[in-house]
Design an enzyme around this catalytic site. Structure first.
Site, PDB file in Angstrom:
ATOM      1  N   GLY A   7       0.852  -1.191   0.030  1.00  0.00           N
ATOM      2  CA  GLY A   7      -0.105   0.069   0.117  1.00  0.00           C
ATOM      3  C   GLY A   7       0.786   1.348  -0.091  1.00  0.00           C
ATOM      4  N   ASP A   8       2.032   1.038   0.348  1.00  0.00           N
ATOM      5  CA  ASP A   8       3.186   2.331   0.375  1.00  0.00           C
ATOM      6  C   ASP A   8       4.256   1.877   0.254  1.00  0.00           C
ATOM      7  OD1 ASP A   8       3.801   4.983   0.540  1.00  0.00           O
ATOM      8  OD2 ASP A   8       3.863   5.024   2.836  1.00  0.00           O
ATOM      9  N   LEU A   9       4.450   0.989  -0.857  1.00  0.00           N
ATOM     10  CA  LEU A   9       5.761   0.509  -1.081  1.00  0.00           C
ATOM     11  C   LEU A   9       6.971   1.177  -1.735  1.00  0.00           C
ATOM     12  CD1 LEU A   9       7.016  -2.658  -0.788  1.00  0.00           C
ATOM     13  CD2 LEU A   9       6.428  -2.917  -3.014  1.00  0.00           C
ATOM     14  N   CYS A  10       7.393   2.244  -0.897  1.00  0.00           N
ATOM     15  CA  CYS A  10       8.590   3.149  -1.551  1.00  0.00           C
ATOM     16  C   CYS A  10       9.809   2.385  -0.398  1.00  0.00           C
ATOM     17  CB  CYS A  10       8.301   4.529  -0.887  1.00  0.00           C
ATOM     18  SG  CYS A  10       7.736   4.746   0.679  1.00  0.00           S
ATOM     19  N   ASN A  56      10.395   2.322   3.511  1.00  0.00           N
ATOM     20  CA  ASN A  56       9.506   1.187   3.930  1.00  0.00           C
ATOM     21  C   ASN A  56       9.970  -0.394   3.812  1.00  0.00           C
ATOM     22  OD1 ASN A  56       7.809   3.156   5.157  1.00  0.00           O
ATOM     23  ND2 ASN A  56       6.437   3.100   3.400  1.00  0.00           N
TER      24      ASN A  56
END
Length: 272
Positions: free
Chosen positions: A189-192, A195
Site C-alpha cells: 500500500g505504500d511500497l516505497c 518502508n
C-alpha cells in the site's frame, strides 16, 4: 492549496508508557514516531483524530505477523481521550532509500523476491481492501478538502489543480477497474524504499514497515511506487530502465507502463 496544519505533539509518556523514547520523525499521517533507547522498539503516537487510522495499522501488523513475511510485531496498544500510541518491535537494518546505487542493486533481487512473497499471500484470507474504488473515493475526499500535498506530486503536475488531475484519472478508472481482478494481490500500500528495511551484511529484506495501507489491490499500485521511488537512487534513466526490467523478470510479471503511470499519479491524491 490550503496550508497543512501541524498536529499538536504527543508522546509515549502521555499514554503512561515508561522508558526513554527518542523522537525519530513526524510521519506523513501526522503521527509522531519515537525509538526506544535500546533501539528494540518504536512508538507511534497520534492525537484523537488519528486513532482510527493508527488502529487500522495495528490490526494489519498483527494480521501479517506469522505469515512468513518479515515485519514488526505489535507489542502494546494504548488509547484514550488524548489519542493513541502503538508500540511495535524494531525491524533492524537500513532503509533501502539510504543505500547508494551499487548497494541497492545488490539488494534488488531480494527486494523483488520479498515483494513477490507478499503478493503471493492468499488474497481471500486478507480482510483488508484498498481496491481502486476505495482509492478513488479517498482521492475525492482529499481533493474536496483541498488537502493534497503538492510535494507528493510529480514535478510536471505540481502546478495543475488537483481537481483536474483527479478528473483525468477518473476518466481512465473504468479501464483500470476492469483490469484489477486479474492482478489483485495483498499489497503493501505504500511500497516505497524507506518502508523496505535491508540487512546490510546480506542485502536480504529484514522487513516491511509502515503497513497502515496494506490490503487487497492491483499489484501495479505497489510496483508503481517501488519503481518510481527507486529512480531517485539510480544515476541514469538507462540504469532505471535496466532495474525495472530486472525486477519484473525476477518477480515474474510483465509490467504495464500505462497502469504503473495511473497508480503512480493516483497515489499522491490519496494522502491528506
Amino acid at each position: 492549496m490550503a496550508d497543512r496544519p501541524e498536529p499538536a505533539p504527543v508522546s509515549p509518556s502521555q499514554f503512561g508508557i515508561d522508558g526513554a523514547w527518542l523522537p525519530v520523525s513526524t510521519a506523513e499521517s501526522g503521527a509522531f514516531v519515537f525509538r526506544s533507547a535500546d533501539a528494540t522498539g518504536y512508538a507511534k503516537c497520534v492525537t484523537a483524530a488519528g486513532t482510527a487510522e493508527l488502529a487500522a495499522e495495528r490490526d494489519r501488523i498483527a494480521w501479517l505477523d506469522g505469515k512468513d513475511i518479515p515485519g514488526p510485531r505489535v507489542l502494546d496498544w494504548t488509547d484514550g481521550e488524548a489519542g493513541a500510541c502503538l508500540l511495535t518491535s524494531a525491524v533492524h537494518g537500513v532503509p533501502a532509500d539510504q543505500l547508494p546505487p551499487e548497494d541497492l542493486w545488490r539488494a534488488w533481487d531480494d527486494i523483488a523476491d520479498a515483494v513477490r512473497r507478499l503478493h503471493e499471500l492468499p488474497v481471500r484470507a486478507c480482510p483488508y481492501r484498498r481496491n481502486l474504488d476505495e482509492m478513488v473515493a479517498r482521492a475525492r475526499d482529499v481533493v474536496a478538502r483541498d488537502a493534497v500535498n503538492p510535494e507528493f506530486l510529480p514535478d510536471d503536475q505540481q502546478h495543475t489543480p488537483p481537481m483536474d488531475l483527479l478528473a483525468a484519472l477518473t476518466q481512465e478508472a473504468p479501464l483500470r477497474r476492469a483490469q484489477e481482478p486479474a492482478d489483485t494481490v495483498v499489497c503493501h500500500g505504500d511500497l516505497c524504499l524507506p518502508n523496505i528495511i535491508l540487512d546490510p551484511t546480506t542485502w536480504a529484506v529484514s522487513g516491511f514497515i509502515d503497513l497502515g495501507r496494506l490490503g487487497q489491490a492491483d499489484r501495479h499500485a505497489d510496483l508503481a511506487l517501488l519503481l518510481a521511488n527507486a529512480r531517485e537512487t539510480w544515476p541514469t534513466e538507462a540504469r532505471a530502465q535496466t532495474a525495472d526490467t530486472a525486477l519484473a523478470a525476477r518477480y515474474g510479471t510483465t509490467l504495464d507502463p500505462d497502469r504503473l503511470r495511473f497508480y503512480l499519479h493516483l497515489d499522491p491524491l490519496t494522502w491528506g
